[in-house]
Scaffold this active site. Structure first.
Site, PDB file in Angstrom:
ATOM      1  N   LYS A 216       0.850  -1.213   0.000  1.00  0.00           N
ATOM      2  CA  LYS A 216       0.000   0.000   0.000  1.00  0.00           C
ATOM      3  C   LYS A 216       0.873   1.246   0.000  1.00  0.00           C
ATOM      4  O   LYS A 216       2.041   1.207   0.400  1.00  0.00           O
ATOM      5  CB  LYS A 216      -0.929   0.034   1.226  1.00  0.00           C
ATOM      6  CG  LYS A 216      -0.250   0.046   2.610  1.00  0.00           C
ATOM      7  CD  LYS A 216       0.184   1.413   3.138  1.00  0.00           C
ATOM      8  CE  LYS A 216       0.903   1.316   4.473  1.00  0.00           C
ATOM      9  NZ  LYS A 216       1.741   2.441   4.808  1.00  0.00           N
TER      10      LYS A 216
ATOM     11  N   PRO B 213       9.627  -4.437  -0.291  1.00  0.00           N
ATOM     12  CA  PRO B 213      10.724  -4.130   0.632  1.00  0.00           C
ATOM     13  C   PRO B 213      10.229  -4.123   2.085  1.00  0.00           C
ATOM     14  O   PRO B 213       9.072  -3.774   2.350  1.00  0.00           O
ATOM     15  CB  PRO B 213      11.186  -2.731   0.205  1.00  0.00           C
ATOM     16  CG  PRO B 213      10.659  -2.534  -1.163  1.00  0.00           C
ATOM     17  CD  PRO B 213       9.436  -3.380  -1.308  1.00  0.00           C
ATOM     18  N   VAL B 214      11.122  -4.515   2.991  1.00  0.00           N
ATOM     19  CA  VAL B 214      10.753  -4.680   4.405  1.00  0.00           C
ATOM     20  C   VAL B 214      10.987  -3.372   5.177  1.00  0.00           C
ATOM     21  O   VAL B 214      11.945  -2.650   4.901  1.00  0.00           O
ATOM     22  CB  VAL B 214      11.606  -5.819   5.021  1.00  0.00           C
ATOM     23  CG1 VAL B 214      11.316  -5.985   6.500  1.00  0.00           C
ATOM     24  CG2 VAL B 214      11.340  -7.117   4.272  1.00  0.00           C
ATOM     25  N   ALA B 215      10.112  -3.110   6.146  1.00  0.00           N
ATOM     26  CA  ALA B 215      10.186  -1.887   6.966  1.00  0.00           C
ATOM     27  C   ALA B 215      10.354  -0.657   6.064  1.00  0.00           C
ATOM     28  O   ALA B 215      11.245   0.163   6.248  1.00  0.00           O
ATOM     29  CB  ALA B 215      11.317  -1.980   7.983  1.00  0.00           C
ATOM     30  N   ALA B 216       9.473  -0.561   5.096  1.00  0.00           N
ATOM     31  CA  ALA B 216       9.630   0.430   4.037  1.00  0.00           C
ATOM     32  C   ALA B 216       8.492   1.444   3.982  1.00  0.00           C
ATOM     33  O   ALA B 216       8.508   2.359   3.174  1.00  0.00           O
ATOM     34  CB  ALA B 216       9.705  -0.296   2.693  1.00  0.00           C
ATOM     35  N   GLY B 217       7.473   1.259   4.843  1.00  0.00           N
ATOM     36  CA  GLY B 217       6.299   2.127   4.783  1.00  0.00           C
ATOM     37  C   GLY B 217       5.286   1.647   3.754  1.00  0.00           C
ATOM     38  O   GLY B 217       4.364   2.359   3.377  1.00  0.00           O
TER      39      GLY B 217
ATOM     40  N   GLY C 266       3.670  -1.472   4.090  1.00  0.00           N
ATOM     41  CA  GLY C 266       2.685  -2.362   4.719  1.00  0.00           C
ATOM     42  C   GLY C 266       2.841  -3.842   4.398  1.00  0.00           C
ATOM     43  O   GLY C 266       1.868  -4.596   4.533  1.00  0.00           O
ATOM     44  N   GLY C 267       4.022  -4.264   3.999  1.00  0.00           N
ATOM     45  CA  GLY C 267       4.212  -5.651   3.561  1.00  0.00           C
ATOM     46  C   GLY C 267       3.823  -6.694   4.596  1.00  0.00           C
ATOM     47  O   GLY C 267       3.112  -7.659   4.276  1.00  0.00           O
TER      48      GLY C 267
ATOM     49  N   SER D  24       1.841  -6.427   7.217  1.00  0.00           N
ATOM     50  CA  SER D  24       0.387  -6.382   7.468  1.00  0.00           C
ATOM     51  C   SER D  24      -0.371  -7.061   6.339  1.00  0.00           C
ATOM     52  O   SER D  24      -1.362  -7.771   6.565  1.00  0.00           O
ATOM     53  CB  SER D  24      -0.105  -4.934   7.564  1.00  0.00           C
ATOM     54  OG  SER D  24       0.590  -4.258   8.575  1.00  0.00           O
TER      55      SER D  24
ATOM     56  N   ASP E  15      -2.647  -1.923  10.424  1.00  0.00           N
ATOM     57  CA  ASP E  15      -2.919  -1.824   8.985  1.00  0.00           C
ATOM     58  C   ASP E  15      -3.519  -3.101   8.401  1.00  0.00           C
ATOM     59  O   ASP E  15      -3.880  -3.134   7.218  1.00  0.00           O
ATOM     60  CB  ASP E  15      -1.622  -1.507   8.214  1.00  0.00           C
ATOM     61  CG  ASP E  15      -1.180  -0.063   8.420  1.00  0.00           C
ATOM     62  OD1 ASP E  15      -1.969   0.745   8.934  1.00  0.00           O
ATOM     63  OD2 ASP E  15      -0.023   0.245   8.051  1.00  0.00           O
TER      64      ASP E  15
HETATM   65  P1  ATP Z   1       5.115  -0.589   9.626  1.00  0.00           P
HETATM   66  O1  ATP Z   1       4.872   0.820   9.180  1.00  0.00           O
HETATM   67  O2  ATP Z   1       3.938  -1.229  10.318  1.00  0.00           O
HETATM   68  O3  ATP Z   1       6.437  -0.790  10.329  1.00  0.00           O
HETATM   69  P2  ATP Z   1       6.224  -1.417   7.159  1.00  0.00           P
HETATM   70  O4  ATP Z   1       5.535  -1.625   5.870  1.00  0.00           O
HETATM   71  O5  ATP Z   1       7.094  -0.200   7.240  1.00  0.00           O
HETATM   72  O6  ATP Z   1       5.150  -1.417   8.267  1.00  0.00           O
HETATM   73  P3  ATP Z   1       6.964  -4.227   7.304  1.00  0.00           P
HETATM   74  O7  ATP Z   1       7.614  -4.578   6.000  1.00  0.00           O
HETATM   75  O8  ATP Z   1       5.590  -4.699   7.519  1.00  0.00           O
HETATM   76  O9  ATP Z   1       7.101  -2.663   7.546  1.00  0.00           O
HETATM   77  O10 ATP Z   1       7.939  -4.777   8.464  1.00  0.00           O
HETATM   78  C1  ATP Z   1       7.943  -4.301   9.784  1.00  0.00           C
HETATM   79  C2  ATP Z   1       8.711  -5.295  10.682  1.00  0.00           C
HETATM   80  O11 ATP Z   1       7.919  -6.480  10.842  1.00  0.00           O
HETATM   81  C3  ATP Z   1      10.044  -5.738  10.125  1.00  0.00           C
HETATM   82  O12 ATP Z   1      11.045  -5.239  10.960  1.00  0.00           O
HETATM   83  C4  ATP Z   1      10.016  -7.269  10.145  1.00  0.00           C
HETATM   84  O13 ATP Z   1      11.113  -7.836  10.831  1.00  0.00           O
HETATM   85  C5  ATP Z   1       8.734  -7.655  10.858  1.00  0.00           C
HETATM   86  N1  ATP Z   1       8.002  -8.729  10.127  1.00  0.00           N
HETATM   87  C6  ATP Z   1       7.390  -9.788  10.661  1.00  0.00           C
HETATM   88  N2  ATP Z   1       6.766 -10.521   9.722  1.00  0.00           N
HETATM   89  C7  ATP Z   1       6.959  -9.919   8.548  1.00  0.00           C
HETATM   90  C8  ATP Z   1       6.554 -10.195   7.207  1.00  0.00           C
HETATM   91  N3  ATP Z   1       5.801 -11.260   6.880  1.00  0.00           N
HETATM   92  N4  ATP Z   1       6.951  -9.332   6.255  1.00  0.00           N
HETATM   93  C9  ATP Z   1       7.697  -8.232   6.573  1.00  0.00           C
HETATM   94  N5  ATP Z   1       8.106  -7.948   7.807  1.00  0.00           N
HETATM   95  C10 ATP Z   1       7.753  -8.762   8.805  1.00  0.00           C
END
Ligand code: ATP
Length: 280
Positions: free
Chosen positions: A11, A95-99, A101-102, A104, A137
């Protein structure tokens, strides 16, 4: 049926207003959330062993019980009172922890997938109530429409039809902690909330409302975000902004060609993650 393959979309936030800090540590927000077709691929296979395994093999994402998808599957197996187990494999394209919502979205997809596989027939409303306990989210990804999200993000209303846009996502890969961003946000009292139009006819109408209160915390610490945003605008984006708590920047384009040219230029001398996607 004991096997399902699901796509879990990312998202972006067209709007992210932080309204107030709550006594439980969360914040009341007003967001417009839009799904895009950058997706994690998830397969779920039920098995007779009672073991639940989640593997994803991505740096920074835990396998097993630390994974939000594991928690989602455990919740559904327990709710069903099932003695079955499941093998879940996640290919992370978001991408992880990227804003974006992966995590969620993965959790929401697993809730919906397990609902089907276990024949639970829970309503989306019920799945959203279960989902919000896993993450604020999560309900949005069960809602499956562009949404105005209030409360901590769980009070969802459908937005009027939004124009399709090509979206360039660029993530410079700097580490931004969501908790740190909210902790450092200075809230001003009695601010006027932007009035939202009743209709959005063009991508320009969407660009007119782009705003994200969290940019004022993240950008001073990571000026590269502002650099990417201005480069996108220079390269033909009709609007550009940071998504969520960052660091991903999205640019909205009317056509794919301009977005792709901007992507090529922005990645020429960098190893940034960059992809052109479409709104869903
Ligand atoms: P938020 O704003 O809620 O932090 P985001 O989109 O920025 O969301 P995500 O990619 O959802 O970040 O990851 C947030 C953290 O959740 C990461 O540090 C990761 O270690 C943990 N995590 C646990 N399960 C997952 C998953 N299936 N995918 C991504 N990250 C995960």
């Amino acid at each position: 049926m004991n096997h399902l393959t699901i796509q879990a979309p990312a998202k972006i936030n067209y709007l992210l207003d932080v309204i107030r800090r709550r006594s439980d540590g969360y914040h009341d927000l007003r967001m417009i959330m839009q799904r895009v077709n950058l997706c994690d691929d998830i397969t779920i296979t039920l098995n007779e062993t009672s073991d639940l395994t989640v593997t994803c093999g991505k740096n920074g994402v835990p396998d097993g019980p630390g994974n939000i998808a594991w928690k989602a599957a455990r919740t559904m197996l327990d709710l069903a009172g099932s003695k079955l187990g499941a093998t879940i494999s996640i290919t992370k394209n978001i991408p992880v922890a990227a804003g974006l919502g992966g995590g969620s979205s993965d959790a929401a997809s697993v809730l919906m997938g397990m609902n089907e596989l276990l024949g639970l027939k829970l309503s989306d409303q019920r799945l959203m109530e279960i989902g919000v306990k896993l993450g604020a989210d999560v309900p949005f990804f069960i809602f499956k429409q562009t949404a105005l999200a209030e409360g901590i993000g769980e009070q969802l209303k459908p937005m009027p039809p939004m124009p399709e846009a090509w979206v360039l996502l660029v993530n410079p890969g700097v580490h931004v902690s969501t908790a740190w961003v909210y902790k450092n946000l200075q809230l001003t009292n009695q601010r006027e909330l932007t009035k939202l139009p009743e209709f959005f006819s063009t991508v320009e109408d969407v660009c007119a409302i782009l705003s994200n209160d969290l940019e004022e915390v993240t950008i001073p610490a990571f000026p590269v975000i502002a650099d990417i945003r201005s480069s996108m605008l220079r390269m033909g984006a009709l609007g550009a902004m940071m998504s969520g708590s960052g660091p991903t920047v999205f640019g909205l384009f009317r056509d794919k060609d301009t977005a792709e040219k901007a992507r090529e230029a922005l990645t020429e001398d960098s190893d940034w993650f960059a992809v052109t996607v479409k709104t869903l």
